[in-house]
Write a protein that holds these residues in place. Sequence first.
Motif, PDB file in Angstrom:
ATOM      1  N   ALA A 119       1.000  -1.211   0.015  1.00 13.32           N
ATOM      2  CA  ALA A 119      -0.058   0.009   0.003  1.00 13.32           C
ATOM      3  C   ALA A 119       0.820   1.129   0.207  1.00 13.32           C
ATOM      4  CB  ALA A 119      -0.910  -0.116   1.023  1.00 13.32           C
ATOM      5  N   GLY A 120       0.807   1.981  -1.123  1.00 14.42           N
ATOM      6  CA  GLY A 120       1.438   3.209  -1.018  1.00 14.42           C
ATOM      7  C   GLY A 120       3.201   2.867  -1.072  1.00 14.42           C
ATOM      8  N   ALA A 121       3.487   1.624  -1.546  1.00 10.36           N
ATOM      9  CA  ALA A 121       4.822   1.389  -1.501  1.00 10.36           C
ATOM     10  C   ALA A 121       5.878   1.769  -2.306  1.00 10.36           C
ATOM     11  CB  ALA A 121       4.854  -0.113  -1.186  1.00 10.36           C
ATOM     12  N   ASP A 122       7.019   2.280  -2.208  1.00  4.99           N
ATOM     13  CA  ASP A 122       8.052   2.582  -2.905  1.00  4.99           C
ATOM     14  C   ASP A 122       9.056   1.296  -2.967  1.00  4.99           C
ATOM     15  OD1 ASP A 122       9.481   2.817  -0.851  1.00  4.99           O
ATOM     16  OD2 ASP A 122       9.657   4.905  -0.792  1.00  4.99           O
ATOM     17  N   ALA A 123       9.954   1.312  -3.619  1.00  2.00           N
ATOM     18  CA  ALA A 123      11.013   0.178  -3.651  1.00  2.00           C
ATOM     19  C   ALA A 123      11.591  -0.106  -2.218  1.00  2.00           C
ATOM     20  CB  ALA A 123      12.069   0.258  -4.671  1.00  2.00           C
ATOM     21  N   THR A 124      11.990   1.135  -1.431  1.00  2.00           N
ATOM     22  CA  THR A 124      12.426   0.723  -0.134  1.00  2.00           C
ATOM     23  C   THR A 124      11.402   0.144   0.804  1.00  2.00           C
ATOM     24  OG1 THR A 124      13.793   2.712  -0.581  1.00  2.00           O
ATOM     25  CG2 THR A 124      13.440   1.710   1.617  1.00  2.00           C
ATOM     26  N   SER A 125      10.343   0.270   0.809  1.00  2.00           N
ATOM     27  CA  SER A 125       9.060  -0.225   1.703  1.00  2.00           C
ATOM     28  C   SER A 125       8.938  -1.456   1.198  1.00  2.00           C
ATOM     29  CB  SER A 125       7.859   0.655   1.910  1.00  2.00           C
ATOM     30  OG  SER A 125       7.406   0.890   0.709  1.00  2.00           O
ATOM     31  N   VAL A 126       8.852  -1.721  -0.182  1.00  2.00           N
ATOM     32  CA  VAL A 126       8.931  -3.299  -0.644  1.00  2.00           C
ATOM     33  C   VAL A 126      10.084  -4.213  -0.126  1.00  2.00           C
ATOM     34  CG1 VAL A 126       8.779  -4.874  -2.651  1.00  2.00           C
ATOM     35  CG2 VAL A 126       7.298  -2.820  -2.589  1.00  2.00           C
ATOM     36  N   ALA A 127      11.246  -3.508  -0.254  1.00  2.00           N
ATOM     37  CA  ALA A 127      12.316  -4.238   0.436  1.00  2.00           C
ATOM     38  C   ALA A 127      12.190  -4.458   1.838  1.00  2.00           C
ATOM     39  CB  ALA A 127      13.485  -3.392  -0.224  1.00  2.00           C
ATOM     40  N   PHE A 128      11.892  -3.672   2.769  1.00  2.00           N
ATOM     41  CA  PHE A 128      11.598  -3.682   3.976  1.00  2.00           C
ATOM     42  C   PHE A 128      10.621  -4.796   4.485  1.00  2.00           C
ATOM     43  CE2 PHE A 128      13.408   0.438   5.881  1.00  2.00           C
ATOM     44  CZ  PHE A 128      14.438   0.427   5.376  1.00  2.00           C
ATOM     45  N   GLY A 160      16.578  -6.394   1.975  1.00  2.00           N
ATOM     46  CA  GLY A 160      15.497  -6.697   1.540  1.00  2.00           C
ATOM     47  C   GLY A 160      15.272  -6.666   0.047  1.00  2.00           C
ATOM     48  N   GLN A 161      16.040  -5.910  -0.683  1.00  2.00           N
ATOM     49  CA  GLN A 161      16.201  -5.946  -2.212  1.00  2.00           C
ATOM     50  C   GLN A 161      16.610  -7.329  -2.645  1.00  2.00           C
ATOM     51  OE1 GLN A 161      14.796  -3.643  -4.272  1.00  2.00           O
ATOM     52  NE2 GLN A 161      15.147  -5.438  -5.637  1.00  2.00           N
ATOM     53  N   ALA A 162      17.795  -7.887  -1.970  1.00  2.00           N
ATOM     54  CA  ALA A 162      18.321  -9.175  -2.267  1.00  2.00           C
ATOM     55  C   ALA A 162      17.323 -10.360  -2.309  1.00  2.00           C
ATOM     56  CB  ALA A 162      19.540  -9.434  -1.347  1.00  2.00           C
ATOM     57  N   LEU A 163      16.450 -10.244  -1.115  1.00  2.00           N
ATOM     58  CA  LEU A 163      15.238 -11.152  -0.925  1.00  2.00           C
ATOM     59  C   LEU A 163      14.208 -10.850  -2.119  1.00  2.00           C
ATOM     60  CD1 LEU A 163      14.892 -11.055   2.732  1.00  2.00           C
ATOM     61  CD2 LEU A 163      15.804 -12.750   1.381  1.00  2.00           C
ATOM     62  N   VAL A 164      13.806  -9.848  -2.505  1.00  2.00           N
ATOM     63  CA  VAL A 164      13.166  -9.573  -3.635  1.00  2.00           C
ATOM     64  C   VAL A 164      13.669 -10.094  -4.993  1.00  2.00           C
ATOM     65  CG1 VAL A 164      11.974  -7.605  -4.998  1.00  2.00           C
ATOM     66  CG2 VAL A 164      11.709  -7.402  -2.461  1.00  2.00           C
ATOM     67  N   ASP A 165      14.996 -10.041  -5.035  1.00  2.00           N
ATOM     68  CA  ASP A 165      15.580 -10.464  -6.338  1.00  2.00           C
ATOM     69  C   ASP A 165      15.966 -11.938  -6.291  1.00  2.00           C
ATOM     70  OD1 ASP A 165      15.633  -7.734  -7.068  1.00  2.00           O
ATOM     71  OD2 ASP A 165      17.840  -7.386  -6.698  1.00  2.00           O
ATOM     72  N   GLY A 166      15.332 -12.605  -5.040  1.00  2.00           N
ATOM     73  CA  GLY A 166      15.529 -14.209  -4.974  1.00  2.00           C
ATOM     74  C   GLY A 166      16.632 -14.533  -4.529  1.00  2.00           C
ATOM     75  N   GLN A 167      17.769 -13.667  -3.997  1.00  2.00           N
ATOM     76  CA  GLN A 167      19.062 -14.116  -3.552  1.00  2.00           C
ATOM     77  C   GLN A 167      19.008 -14.357  -2.028  1.00  2.00           C
ATOM     78  OE1 GLN A 167      21.624 -10.898  -4.076  1.00  2.00           O
ATOM     79  NE2 GLN A 167      20.991 -10.328  -6.023  1.00  2.00           N
ATOM     80  N   THR A 168      19.908 -15.480  -1.784  1.00  2.00           N
ATOM     81  CA  THR A 168      20.024 -15.862  -0.306  1.00  2.00           C
ATOM     82  C   THR A 168      20.982 -15.037   0.492  1.00  2.00           C
ATOM     83  OG1 THR A 168      19.584 -18.245  -0.910  1.00  2.00           O
ATOM     84  CG2 THR A 168      20.552 -17.591   1.355  1.00  2.00           C
ATOM     85  N   LEU A 169      20.556 -14.520   1.691  1.00  2.00           N
ATOM     86  CA  LEU A 169      21.432 -13.797   2.672  1.00  2.00           C
ATOM     87  C   LEU A 169      22.515 -14.429   3.361  1.00  2.00           C
ATOM     88  CD1 LEU A 169      18.922 -11.150   3.975  1.00  2.00           C
ATOM     89  CD2 LEU A 169      20.398 -10.910   1.877  1.00  2.00           C
ATOM     90  N   PRO A 170      23.515 -13.793   3.759  1.00  4.23           N
ATOM     91  CA  PRO A 170      24.542 -14.768   4.458  1.00  4.23           C
ATOM     92  C   PRO A 170      24.142 -14.966   5.837  1.00  4.23           C
ATOM     93  CG  PRO A 170      25.214 -12.489   4.121  1.00  4.23           C
ATOM     94  CD  PRO A 170      23.883 -12.661   3.355  1.00  4.23           C
ATOM     95  N   VAL A 171      22.922 -14.517   6.265  1.00 11.02           N
ATOM     96  CA  VAL A 171      22.526 -14.700   7.710  1.00 11.02           C
ATOM     97  C   VAL A 171      21.147 -15.111   7.616  1.00 11.02           C
ATOM     98  CG1 VAL A 171      21.801 -13.567   9.975  1.00 11.02           C
ATOM     99  CG2 VAL A 171      23.991 -12.918   8.748  1.00 11.02           C
ATOM    100  N   ALA A 172      20.892 -16.361   8.231  1.00 16.91           N
ATOM    101  CA  ALA A 172      19.464 -16.931   8.148  1.00 16.91           C
ATOM    102  C   ALA A 172      18.446 -16.069   8.999  1.00 16.91           C
ATOM    103  CB  ALA A 172      19.784 -18.274   8.633  1.00 16.91           C
ATOM    104  N   PRO A 173      17.169 -16.130   8.717  1.00 13.59           N
ATOM    105  CA  PRO A 173      16.304 -15.595   9.588  1.00 13.59           C
ATOM    106  C   PRO A 173      16.061 -16.247  10.948  1.00 13.59           C
ATOM    107  CG  PRO A 173      15.201 -16.509   7.625  1.00 13.59           C
ATOM    108  CD  PRO A 173      16.675 -16.484   7.567  1.00 13.59           C
TER     109      PRO A 173
END
Length: 181
Positions: A119-128, A160-173
Amino acid sequence: MKPTPTPTRRHRRLVAVGALTAGMSVACAGGALAVAPESALSRTVSGALQSVGIEWQGMPEGYTPDQYAAFWDAGYTWGDAQHLSELWDLDMIETKARAGQLLVDGQALPITPGTYPEAGADATSVAFDALWSAGYTYEDVQALSALWSTDDAETKARAGQALVDGQTLPVAPSGTATAGS
């Protein structure tokens, strides 16, 4: 020919510029504290102010760290907060405080987490939203910040952008992923 400023005039000008700069710094720090009250920057600024005798709460009045954590850790998004704000006719801080307190008290909110992810999201809020929905916590963000040598805001956007792009982060959630992640 323009007269050379005297030391007194120069001194007054420096004092005025210094006072203006200090005021702007405090205002910006206050803004950072309100936007991300649990961030490393907020804790540092709050600690520095308290060390010189200025009582400063990192959280806005009426908004506790427990409420903050309860809202975001439950998987609610910025879009959810915007919707609740409109529904309850409250400003954003009051909305998150009220929603967080309801969650702390074990009560349900009128919407499920992630109902309004963009809702009203920009790229940053989508990443967050992607970061929080994947189950990442504030502690996970701090671990990534240390690993990447970035501040928390940059880390959240980058992760967040890495997750949106389908990447895996070096720290697990370390949290629980919510629906829609």
